[in-house]
Design a protein around this motif. Structure first.
Motif, PDB file in Angstrom:
ATOM      1  N   UNK A   7       1.017  -1.187  -0.057  1.00 54.22           N
ATOM      2  CA  UNK A   7       0.071  -0.019   0.061  1.00 54.22           C
ATOM      3  C   UNK A   7       0.887   1.185   0.017  1.00 54.22           C
ATOM      4  N   UNK A   8       0.407   2.315  -0.209  1.00 56.55           N
ATOM      5  CA  UNK A   8       1.060   3.621  -0.068  1.00 56.55           C
ATOM      6  C   UNK A   8       0.515   4.763  -0.863  1.00 56.55           C
ATOM      7  N   UNK A   9       1.008   5.905  -0.809  1.00 56.73           N
ATOM      8  CA  UNK A   9       0.411   7.018  -1.700  1.00 56.73           C
ATOM      9  C   UNK A   9       0.972   7.024  -3.286  1.00 56.73           C
ATOM     10  N   UNK A  10       0.249   7.737  -3.994  1.00 59.93           N
ATOM     11  CA  UNK A  10       0.575   7.939  -5.388  1.00 59.93           C
ATOM     12  C   UNK A  10       2.007   8.002  -5.660  1.00 59.93           C
ATOM     13  N   UNK A  11       2.945   7.584  -6.454  1.00 58.04           N
ATOM     14  CA  UNK A  11       4.291   7.974  -6.579  1.00 58.04           C
ATOM     15  C   UNK A  11       5.476   7.274  -5.882  1.00 58.04           C
ATOM     16  N   UNK A  12       4.655   6.526  -4.823  1.00 59.16           N
ATOM     17  CA  UNK A  12       5.865   5.917  -4.091  1.00 59.16           C
ATOM     18  C   UNK A  12       6.448   4.796  -4.601  1.00 59.16           C
ATOM     19  N   UNK A  13       5.818   4.345  -5.923  1.00 52.87           N
ATOM     20  CA  UNK A  13       6.878   3.241  -6.481  1.00 52.87           C
ATOM     21  C   UNK A  13       6.344   1.766  -6.180  1.00 52.87           C
ATOM     22  N   UNK A  14       5.006   1.839  -5.383  1.00 46.37           N
ATOM     23  CA  UNK A  14       4.503   0.706  -5.157  1.00 46.37           C
ATOM     24  C   UNK A  14       4.225  -0.551  -6.376  1.00 46.37           C
ATOM     25  N   UNK A  15       3.769   0.171  -7.225  1.00 43.68           N
ATOM     26  CA  UNK A  15       3.426  -0.774  -8.398  1.00 43.68           C
ATOM     27  C   UNK A  15       4.772  -1.536  -9.145  1.00 43.68           C
ATOM     28  N   UNK A  16       5.987  -0.650  -9.410  1.00 44.33           N
ATOM     29  CA  UNK A  16       7.223  -1.292  -9.970  1.00 44.33           C
ATOM     30  C   UNK A  16       7.712  -2.263  -8.643  1.00 44.33           C
ATOM     31  N   UNK A  17       7.443  -2.223  -7.497  1.00 47.72           N
ATOM     32  CA  UNK A  17       7.927  -2.937  -6.437  1.00 47.72           C
ATOM     33  C   UNK A  17       7.304  -4.102  -6.431  1.00 47.72           C
ATOM     34  N   UNK A  18       5.696  -4.089  -6.581  1.00 45.00           N
ATOM     35  CA  UNK A  18       5.094  -5.198  -6.440  1.00 45.00           C
ATOM     36  C   UNK A  18       5.324  -6.036  -7.598  1.00 45.00           C
ATOM     37  N   UNK A  19       5.582  -5.780  -8.770  1.00 44.02           N
ATOM     38  CA  UNK A  19       5.700  -6.395 -10.130  1.00 44.02           C
ATOM     39  C   UNK A  19       6.973  -7.256  -9.829  1.00 44.02           C
ATOM     40  N   UNK A  20       8.224  -6.560  -9.367  1.00 43.85           N
ATOM     41  CA  UNK A  20       9.378  -7.158  -9.351  1.00 43.85           C
ATOM     42  C   UNK A  20       9.312  -8.273  -8.171  1.00 43.85           C
ATOM     43  N   UNK A  21       8.825  -7.931  -7.193  1.00 45.95           N
ATOM     44  CA  UNK A  21       8.470  -9.091  -5.938  1.00 45.95           C
ATOM     45  C   UNK A  21       7.719 -10.348  -6.415  1.00 45.95           C
ATOM     46  N   UNK A  22       6.720 -10.051  -6.961  1.00 40.66           N
ATOM     47  CA  UNK A  22       5.776 -11.167  -7.547  1.00 40.66           C
ATOM     48  C   UNK A  22       6.880 -12.164  -8.649  1.00 40.66           C
ATOM     49  N   UNK A  23       7.466 -11.399  -9.494  1.00 40.52           N
ATOM     50  CA  UNK A  23       8.285 -11.999 -10.456  1.00 40.52           C
ATOM     51  C   UNK A  23       9.401 -12.852  -9.682  1.00 40.52           C
ATOM     52  N   UNK A  24       9.966 -12.097  -8.477  1.00 38.55           N
ATOM     53  CA  UNK A  24      11.333 -12.894  -7.740  1.00 38.55           C
ATOM     54  C   UNK A  24      10.544 -14.064  -7.062  1.00 38.55           C
ATOM     55  N   UNK A  25       9.380 -13.987  -6.533  1.00 44.76           N
ATOM     56  CA  UNK A  25       8.829 -15.143  -5.604  1.00 44.76           C
ATOM     57  C   UNK A  25       8.032 -16.079  -6.256  1.00 44.76           C
ATOM     58  N   UNK A  26       7.696 -15.720  -7.654  1.00 40.67           N
ATOM     59  CA  UNK A  26       6.911 -16.574  -8.474  1.00 40.67           C
ATOM     60  C   UNK A  26       5.399 -16.499  -8.092  1.00 40.67           C
ATOM     61  N   UNK A  27       5.078 -15.321  -7.583  1.00 42.30           N
ATOM     62  CA  UNK A  27       3.718 -15.137  -7.130  1.00 42.30           C
ATOM     63  C   UNK A  27       2.988 -14.477  -8.320  1.00 42.30           C
ATOM     64  N   UNK A  28       1.692 -14.294  -7.962  1.00 41.16           N
ATOM     65  CA  UNK A  28       0.923 -13.554  -8.818  1.00 41.16           C
ATOM     66  C   UNK A  28       0.901 -12.218  -8.614  1.00 41.16           C
ATOM     67  N   UNK A  29       0.721 -11.278  -9.386  1.00 46.12           N
ATOM     68  CA  UNK A  29       1.017  -9.733  -9.247  1.00 46.12           C
ATOM     69  C   UNK A  29      -0.683  -9.330  -9.215  1.00 46.12           C
ATOM     70  N   UNK A  30      -1.273  -9.157  -8.081  1.00 42.45           N
ATOM     71  CA  UNK A  30      -2.580  -8.782  -7.949  1.00 42.45           C
ATOM     72  C   UNK A  30      -2.558  -7.254  -7.992  1.00 42.45           C
ATOM     73  N   UNK A  31      -2.729  -6.773  -9.142  1.00 41.81           N
ATOM     74  CA  UNK A  31      -2.775  -5.499  -9.563  1.00 41.81           C
ATOM     75  C   UNK A  31      -4.298  -4.821  -9.366  1.00 41.81           C
ATOM     76  N   UNK A  32      -4.534  -4.451  -8.243  1.00 41.43           N
ATOM     77  CA  UNK A  32      -6.290  -4.031  -7.819  1.00 41.43           C
ATOM     78  C   UNK A  32      -6.455  -2.875  -9.017  1.00 41.43           C
TER      79      UNK A  32
END
Ligand code: DC
Length: 225
Positions: A7-32
């Protein structure tokens, strides 16, 4: 099912972070956010007005949204159609922001988000209510934050790369206004969950943010870093 919520405010970089984390862990990126965008597209196509909460809620209850691995990353499917690019237009951004204020819509979308997570081995869920409303039981909650000034600099840089030159003061003003809107809206305002880990990434590169949060996740999930 393992859920990491970001979670976090607009522009904190949460999308970029979530995408790379999901990739690294082999998880689904649930982009709400992508889900609200897909609903906005469906509403636009069906001719449903952004203030028609009843019809939008009905649409949200019936809609089929899926995330599938594809070339160049994960794709978003709406009723089986790849809409990954179609949901990124300024028009759909504006529409998604208008339809996401309705409580009925949010309830239906939250149910859908939980259903998707149920089917997956693990998800990295990103969005402003994922740590507080959608997945209060998430094993790790990250609240990614940066000062408004830092977020304004990043946004200005991003715009420049798209060939758009906006004065810094104007970009900062927009960030401050969006923060005020996000934290004061009646349904699911942006707030820090009591058990969230706050990560402030002022002055950090996206790689530094990723490495820091990946280490936190691995420690919590019991992997060696
Ligand atoms: O993060 P984004 O720009 O893709 O989000 C699109 C819109 O959906 C935006 O107006 C915020 C809204 N949204 C929301 O209300 N709740 C979420 N969990 C995610 C996005």
């Amino acid at each position: 099912m393992t859920v990491i919520a970001i979670d976090g405010p607009a522009g904190s970089g949460k999308s970029t972070l979530a995408k790379s984390l999901a990739q690294a862990l082999g998880f689904v990126f649930l982009d709400t956010g992508a889900m609200y965008r897909a609903l906005a597209l469906a509403a636009q196509r069906a001719g449903v007005a952004p203030n028609d909460e009843a019809r939008l809620t009905e649409l949200a209850q019936q809609i089929r949204i899926e995330f599938v691995a594809g070339e160049g990353g994960q794709r978003v499917l709406l009723e089986g159609e790849d809409v990954s690019n179609a949901i990124r237009t300024p028009e759909i951004s504006a529409l998604a922001s208008r339809i996401s204020v309705h409580s009925g819509v949010r309830r239906a979308m939250v149910a859908l988000q939980r259903a998707i997570a149920q089917q997956a081995r693990g998800v990295v869920a990103e969005g402003r209510d994922t740590t507080t409303v959608v997945f209060p039981e998430a094993i790790i909650k990250i609240y990614l934050d940066a000062s408004p000034e830092e977020r304004a600099r990043r946004r200005q840089h991003q715009l420049q790369q798209q060939g758009i030159n906006e004065p810094y003061e104007k970009v900062l003003q927009e960030i401050l206004e969006r923060d005020a809107r996000d934290t004061s809206r009646p349904d699911s305002p942006l707030r820090i969950a009591p058990d969230a880990i706050v990560v402030r990434n002022d002055g950090w590169t996206k790689e530094q943010t990723f490495a820091h949060v990946l280490a936190l996740c691995q420690a919590r999930l019991g992997h060696s870093p």
